[in-house]
Design a protein around this motif. Structure first.
Motif, mmCIF file in Angstrom:
data_model
loop_
_atom_site.group_PDB
_atom_site.id
_atom_site.type_symbol
_atom_site.label_atom_id
_atom_site.label_comp_id
_atom_site.label_asym_id
_atom_site.label_seq_id
_atom_site.Cartn_x
_atom_site.Cartn_y
_atom_site.Cartn_z
ATOM 1 N N GLY A 11 -6.108 12.087 4.116
ATOM 2 C CA GLY A 11 -4.669 11.509 4.052
ATOM 3 C C GLY A 11 -4.524 9.959 4.468
ATOM 4 O O GLY A 11 -5.393 9.204 3.860
ATOM 5 N N ALA A 12 -3.569 9.808 5.311
ATOM 6 C CA ALA A 12 -3.387 8.564 5.780
ATOM 7 C C ALA A 12 -4.447 7.744 6.668
ATOM 8 O O ALA A 12 -5.382 8.555 6.969
ATOM 9 N N TYR A 13 -4.578 6.656 6.359
ATOM 10 C CA TYR A 13 -5.918 5.765 7.046
ATOM 11 C C TYR A 13 -5.142 4.792 8.130
ATOM 12 O O TYR A 13 -3.949 4.109 7.799
ATOM 13 N N GLY A 14 -5.852 4.249 9.263
ATOM 14 C CA GLY A 14 -5.432 3.198 9.933
ATOM 15 C C GLY A 14 -4.566 3.701 10.907
ATOM 16 O O GLY A 14 -4.887 4.809 11.631
ATOM 17 N N ALA A 15 -3.346 3.111 11.163
ATOM 18 C CA ALA A 15 -2.293 3.263 12.188
ATOM 19 C C ALA A 15 -1.685 4.715 12.022
ATOM 20 O O ALA A 15 -0.859 5.232 12.767
ATOM 21 N N LYS A 16 -1.773 5.076 10.705
ATOM 22 C CA LYS A 16 -1.110 6.429 10.386
ATOM 23 C C LYS A 16 -1.929 7.653 10.477
ATOM 24 O O LYS A 16 -1.561 8.787 9.991
ATOM 25 N N LEU A 17 -3.157 7.408 10.898
ATOM 26 C CA LEU A 17 -4.238 8.840 10.918
ATOM 27 C C LEU A 17 -3.697 9.583 11.731
ATOM 28 O O LEU A 17 -3.274 9.689 13.060
ATOM 29 N N GLY A 18 -3.698 10.929 10.939
ATOM 30 C CA GLY A 18 -3.313 12.351 11.566
ATOM 31 C C GLY A 18 -1.855 12.364 11.756
ATOM 32 O O GLY A 18 -1.550 13.606 11.867
ATOM 33 N N SER A 19 -0.832 11.409 11.132
ATOM 34 C CA SER A 19 0.560 11.700 11.247
ATOM 35 C C SER A 19 0.952 12.554 9.926
ATOM 36 O O SER A 19 1.992 13.165 9.891
ATOM 37 N N ASP A 20 0.068 12.958 9.050
ATOM 38 C CA ASP A 20 0.208 13.570 7.815
ATOM 39 C C ASP A 20 -0.125 14.885 7.894
ATOM 40 O O ASP A 20 -0.077 15.844 6.914
ATOM 41 N N GLU A 21 -0.837 15.426 8.892
ATOM 42 C CA GLU A 21 -1.393 16.778 9.328
ATOM 43 C C GLU A 21 -2.833 16.829 8.159
ATOM 44 O O GLU A 21 -2.881 18.112 7.952
ATOM 45 N N ARG A 22 -3.168 16.091 7.602
ATOM 46 C CA ARG A 22 -4.247 16.181 6.643
ATOM 47 C C ARG A 22 -5.650 16.289 7.442
ATOM 48 O O ARG A 22 -5.631 15.767 8.583
ATOM 49 N N GLU A 23 -6.476 16.975 6.845
ATOM 50 C CA GLU A 23 -7.764 17.502 7.739
ATOM 51 C C GLU A 23 -9.089 16.357 7.522
ATOM 52 O O GLU A 23 -8.916 15.518 6.692
ATOM 53 N N LEU A 24 -9.565 16.589 8.563
ATOM 54 C CA LEU A 24 -10.909 15.710 8.569
ATOM 55 C C LEU A 24 -11.878 15.862 7.534
ATOM 56 O O LEU A 24 -12.351 16.788 7.053
ATOM 57 N N ILE A 25 -12.358 14.529 6.904
ATOM 58 C CA ILE A 25 -13.296 14.870 5.885
ATOM 59 C C ILE A 25 -14.768 13.842 5.972
ATOM 60 O O ILE A 25 -15.568 14.063 5.482
ATOM 61 N N ASP A 53 -7.618 18.038 -1.936
ATOM 62 C CA ASP A 53 -6.828 16.971 -2.530
ATOM 63 C C ASP A 53 -6.699 15.651 -1.745
ATOM 64 O O ASP A 53 -5.793 15.701 -1.093
ATOM 65 N N LEU A 54 -7.291 14.903 -2.175
ATOM 66 C CA LEU A 54 -7.207 13.585 -1.484
ATOM 67 C C LEU A 54 -6.143 12.770 -1.805
ATOM 68 O O LEU A 54 -5.838 12.600 -2.980
ATOM 69 N N SER A 55 -5.575 11.848 -0.926
ATOM 70 C CA SER A 55 -4.467 11.042 -1.220
ATOM 71 C C SER A 55 -5.076 9.633 -2.072
ATOM 72 O O SER A 55 -6.245 9.467 -1.822
ATOM 73 N N ASP A 56 -4.351 8.907 -2.576
ATOM 74 C CA ASP A 56 -4.671 7.802 -3.220
ATOM 75 C C ASP A 56 -5.389 6.761 -2.339
ATOM 76 O O ASP A 56 -6.410 6.146 -2.522
ATOM 77 N N GLN A 57 -4.908 6.774 -1.031
ATOM 78 C CA GLN A 57 -5.305 5.715 -0.102
ATOM 79 C C GLN A 57 -6.704 5.924 0.203
ATOM 80 O O GLN A 57 -7.555 5.243 0.283
ATOM 81 N N CYS A 58 -6.879 7.480 0.495
ATOM 82 C CA CYS A 58 -8.065 8.214 0.900
ATOM 83 C C CYS A 58 -9.194 7.664 -0.143
ATOM 84 O O CYS A 58 -10.325 7.376 0.124
ATOM 85 N N ARG A 59 -8.862 7.850 -1.478
ATOM 86 C CA ARG A 59 -9.623 7.590 -2.385
ATOM 87 C C ARG A 59 -10.242 6.353 -2.586
ATOM 88 O O ARG A 59 -11.459 5.855 -2.744
ATOM 89 N N GLU A 60 -9.277 5.278 -2.484
ATOM 90 C CA GLU A 60 -9.234 4.123 -2.694
ATOM 91 C C GLU A 60 -10.071 3.120 -1.550
ATOM 92 O O GLU A 60 -11.244 2.384 -1.443
ATOM 93 N N VAL A 61 -9.869 3.770 -0.079
ATOM 94 C CA VAL A 61 -10.617 3.095 0.778
ATOM 95 C C VAL A 61 -12.154 3.732 1.180
ATOM 96 O O VAL A 61 -13.050 3.027 1.530
ATOM 97 N N LEU A 107 -8.133 9.478 16.367
ATOM 98 C CA LEU A 107 -9.171 10.368 15.949
ATOM 99 C C LEU A 107 -9.216 11.477 16.882
ATOM 100 O O LEU A 107 -9.529 12.608 16.439
ATOM 101 N N ILE A 108 -9.236 11.134 18.151
ATOM 102 C CA ILE A 108 -9.237 12.395 19.235
ATOM 103 C C ILE A 108 -8.235 13.156 19.329
ATOM 104 O O ILE A 108 -8.114 14.309 19.205
ATOM 105 N N ARG A 109 -6.952 12.549 19.605
ATOM 106 C CA ARG A 109 -5.870 13.170 19.951
ATOM 107 C C ARG A 109 -5.086 13.760 18.625
ATOM 108 O O ARG A 109 -4.637 14.700 18.964
ATOM 109 N N GLN A 110 -4.994 12.993 17.718
ATOM 110 C CA GLN A 110 -4.115 13.325 16.729
ATOM 111 C C GLN A 110 -4.942 13.988 15.492
ATOM 112 O O GLN A 110 -4.293 14.592 14.628
ATOM 113 N N VAL A 111 -6.311 14.141 15.463
ATOM 114 C CA VAL A 111 -6.914 14.757 14.427
ATOM 115 C C VAL A 111 -7.614 15.729 14.946
ATOM 116 O O VAL A 111 -7.512 17.242 14.609
ATOM 117 N N LEU A 112 -8.758 15.720 15.664
ATOM 118 C CA LEU A 112 -9.674 16.522 16.184
ATOM 119 C C LEU A 112 -9.144 17.984 16.858
ATOM 120 O O LEU A 112 -9.242 18.880 16.583
#
Length: 700
Positions: A11-25, A53-61, A107-112
């Motif tokens: 999902g989101a990248y950068g400052a919003k990493l992990g805010s959308d509950e998307r999984e690590l890829i 299902d990847l977000s548009d931002q994820c596909r682009e980045v 990455l550590i606190r909000q994703v893993l």
């Protein structure tokens, strides 16, 4: 040694990493020996997510595709490979220990941590301690941008590192640049030393909180929408990866001492609180949880306590607390210990029990129990709804904050209903009240959209608007003060009501059809007390006795009232704002007011005192009047509801299965006056036949 770690989600990248509950890829890492300034092999590993299902931002980045990720390993396998490869690289470099280093904390606190917690597998110890490269960089270069504004690119630009992001794969460039930044910080000009890593708490620590304690408002959040059975450990698991302060979870209770689905959570600092706010509408099971800012005062109000008895009970730290509910009032400590049995020993024996009592010393049927470990607590929870005496006992996980809130804020203070409400002074008697006769000059609208207002109803009725009595539109609200989907309209005659019911029945309003029934004022009151009305006729309320309600409810014909001190706060002009009339009609002049606007709906809320039927706020109506009239009305006498003082008694402590016969038997030999009650609630002969004789359900 450091292990430089970078990751990305679907999902989101950068400052919003992990805010959308998307999984690590994606995970990319490289070992760095700080002493020899050597590096190990750079590893890049794709992670197969449950949802590809990847977000548009994820596909682009990232340039990743669902097809490529579908061939990858799941997260638990990737983490196993991570540990094995890191150990292998360390051996090559002649090292044995390491600490992670990531770009920020997300990455550590909000994703893993949240993802592994939801998937029910444990992270290795290395993920509970890490260095935040942004903080370390700002410590080494104080003149650089603030930690919040730092990125890998801005840090590289500050140092003048000539790296081209487009030349490398996504993730590889980030890790290589982070390694270059670390080497720059280790150079002779800086000689930076990595000494204070960030830590993640392994588990939530329980503990009491004193009302005298100072709580920073920048560290508290309110979580809303929690499952009612959720415990402090469940809430700590929802915020996994963030450090909650000791005893920092306070479950909120309603006036009956039951959990209301909210909790106040206190974190160790404002940075952790800000990360918690990013979990707004993340899921706990199938429910999404709302997360908002709260204040330290709110937390202390729920969690703070000063009782010596409670403080002594909670002085044993790191205990599992279980709440027991529904105990017989005669239950003793020995009874409770015998009920729990030897398979779940209570910490300290009798000292690990706390019975909750009313201010007068009577037991409430609640108790709290301490257990020294999770195993004993689980054994106790297996006894949920087992029988003690003749009653089944409910057992739930609890918290130190809940102990203090239940014992101090509810039972050890004043009772819920210390006395009946003080009389309320009438302000201005309205010229139009809800009738109670049998003339069917009213209509009921059922199935209204919850967003429908008075103007929508007037538009729905069309030309019949001119036949509505002034102040004749009554929106029915539920006990929470929200629209119930019902409304009653007083028409000028029974013929007009019949015509409206025929013309508007099942007519559409905002994509919903609305049912319209002709009824009388008496039937209207029955519905307000819980009865049903449809084209087949009237069904009485579910109980024979209408709930005793204060004069704000439609069952009583009293003047409109507000507290005397509040009357001076509202000017007459504000009480009746103009309401738009959808169609001009000679029969309905523009000066007619059908109903106060939403903002001016002021009615007495006695739900804290009485269980009450749905209410119509128009029983508190307001009419424009000169300012002097308001002051004059405040000194006017008010006819009491009861025919004479002292005629009503209130019974507390009734068994739950008590019926009317038992109450009448209890008062055998005393004279009660059903005729007086008829003056309180006006009932026709038809009403008497439905509700049966008053003497069967009222004692005066």
């Amino acid at each position: 040694s450091l292990v430089v770690l970078f990751g990305a989600t679907a999902g989101a990248y950068g400052a919003k990493l992990g805010s959308d509950e998307r999984e690590l890829i994606l995970l990319v890492w490289q070992v760095v020996d700080l002493h020899s300034k050597k590096v190990g092999t750079l590893h890049k590993s794709l992670v197969k997510a449950d949802n590809l299902d990847l977000s548009d931002q994820c596909r682009e980045v990232s340039g990743l595709t669902p097809e490529g990720l579908g061939k990858a390993e799941p997260l638990d396998r990737v983490l196993q490979q991570f540990s094995q490869l890191v150990s292998s690289d360390l051996k090559v470099l002649g090292r044995s220990s390491y600490t992670l280093c990531s770009d920020g904390q997300l990455l550590i606190r909000q994703v893993l941590h949240p993802e592994t917690s939801k998937k029910n597998f444990l992270l290795s110890d290395c993920f509970y301690s890490f260095y935040d490269l942004r903080k370390e960089f700002h410590t080494c270069y104080p003149s650089s941008a603030t930690v919040k504004d730092q990125t890998i690119k801005t840090m590289a630009e500050y140092l003048g590192l000539g790296t081209d992001e487009a030349e490398e794969d996504f993730g590889v460039w980030q890790v290589k640049t982070m390694v270059a930044i670390i080497f720059s910080m280790l150079s002779e000009g800086c000689n930076h030393v990595f000494t204070e890593p960030e830590t993640v708490k392994y588990k939530y620590e329980t503990g009491p909180c004193s009302k005298s304690e100072t709580v920073d408002s920048e560290t508290v959040i309110r979580a809303r929408g929690l499952p009612w059975q959720s415990s402090d450990q469940d809430i700590a698991r929802f915020f996994k990866g963030l450090n909650i302060a000791k005893g920092g979870v306070a479950l909120c209770l309603n006036s009956q001492g039951r959990r209301n689905g909210e909790a106040l959570v206190r974190f160790v600092n404002s940075e952790q609180r800000d990360l918690a706010l990013e979990r707004h509408k993340h899921h706990m099971g199938s429910r999404y949880i709302e997360v908002y800012k709260a204040t330290g005062e709110e937390f202390l109000k729920i969690a703070g306590g000063t009782s010596n008895e409670v403080a002594q009970f909670l002085s044993k730290e790191n205990q599992v607390i279980i709440r027991m509910r529904g105990l017989p009032f005669t239950a003793t400590q020995e009874d409770v210990l015998g009920f729990l049995g030897p398979e779940c020993p209570v910490t300290g024996g009798k000292e690990g029990l706390l019975f909750v009592k009313y201010p007068d010393g009577r037991p409430t049927g609640d108790a709290f129990v301490l257990f020294s470990c999770e195993e004993y607590a689980q054994n106790a929870l297996k006894k949920h709804k087992e029988i003690l005496g003749k009653r089944y006992i409910e057992l739930f996980r609890s918290t130190a904050a809940e102990v203090q809130q239940v014992v101090l804020n509810r039972y050890m203070s004043t009772p819920l209903i210390p006395t009946l409400p003080t009389p309320i002074i009438p302000v201005i008697p309205p010229p139009y009240t809800i009738a109670t006769g049998s003339i069917r000059d009213c209509v009921r609208l059922r199935g209204l959209p919850y967003t429908a207002g008075i103007d929508d109803i007037l538009e729905f009725m069309g030309d019949a608007t001119g036949d509505i009595k002034p102040h004749g539109v009554h929106m029915v609200l539920n006990q929470q003060g929200r629209p119930s989907g019902d409304a009653f309209i007083q028409m000028k005659s029974a013929d007009k009501a019949f015509m409206v019911a025929q013309k508007c029945h099942k007519k559409m309003m905002k994509d919903r059809y609305v049912e319209v029934f002709q009824c009388s004022g008496e039937e209207m009151n029955f519905v307000l007390m819980g009865g049903t009305l449809n084209r087949s006729g009237l069904s009485p309320p579910p109980c024979k006795l209408p709930c005793l309600s204060p004069p704000a409810y439609a069952a009583f014909q009293t003047a409109a009232v507000i507290p005397a001190e509040a009357a001076a706060l509202y000017q007459p002009q504000a009480l009746l704002p103009t309401t738009r009339t959808p169609q001009a009609s000679a029969a309905a002049p523009p000066t007619v007011t059908y109903y106060p606007a939403q903002a001016a709906q002021l009615y007495m809320n006695y739900t804290a005192y009485y269980p009450s039927p749905p209410v119509s706020p128009t029983t508190v109506g307001y009419i424009a009047a000169p300012p002097g009239a308001v002051a004059a009305a405040a000194t006017a006498t008010h006819t009491p509801i009861l025919p004479q003082p002292g005629a009503l008694v209130r019974m507390q402590g009734l068994p739950y299965n008590t019926g009317m016969k038992e109450i009448l038997s209890f008062f055998q030999g005393y004279q009660y006056a059903p005729d007086d009650y008829n003056g309180l609630i006006q009932l026709s002969d038809q009403a008497r036949s439905v509700l049966q004789a008053p003497k069967e359900w009222v004692c005066l």
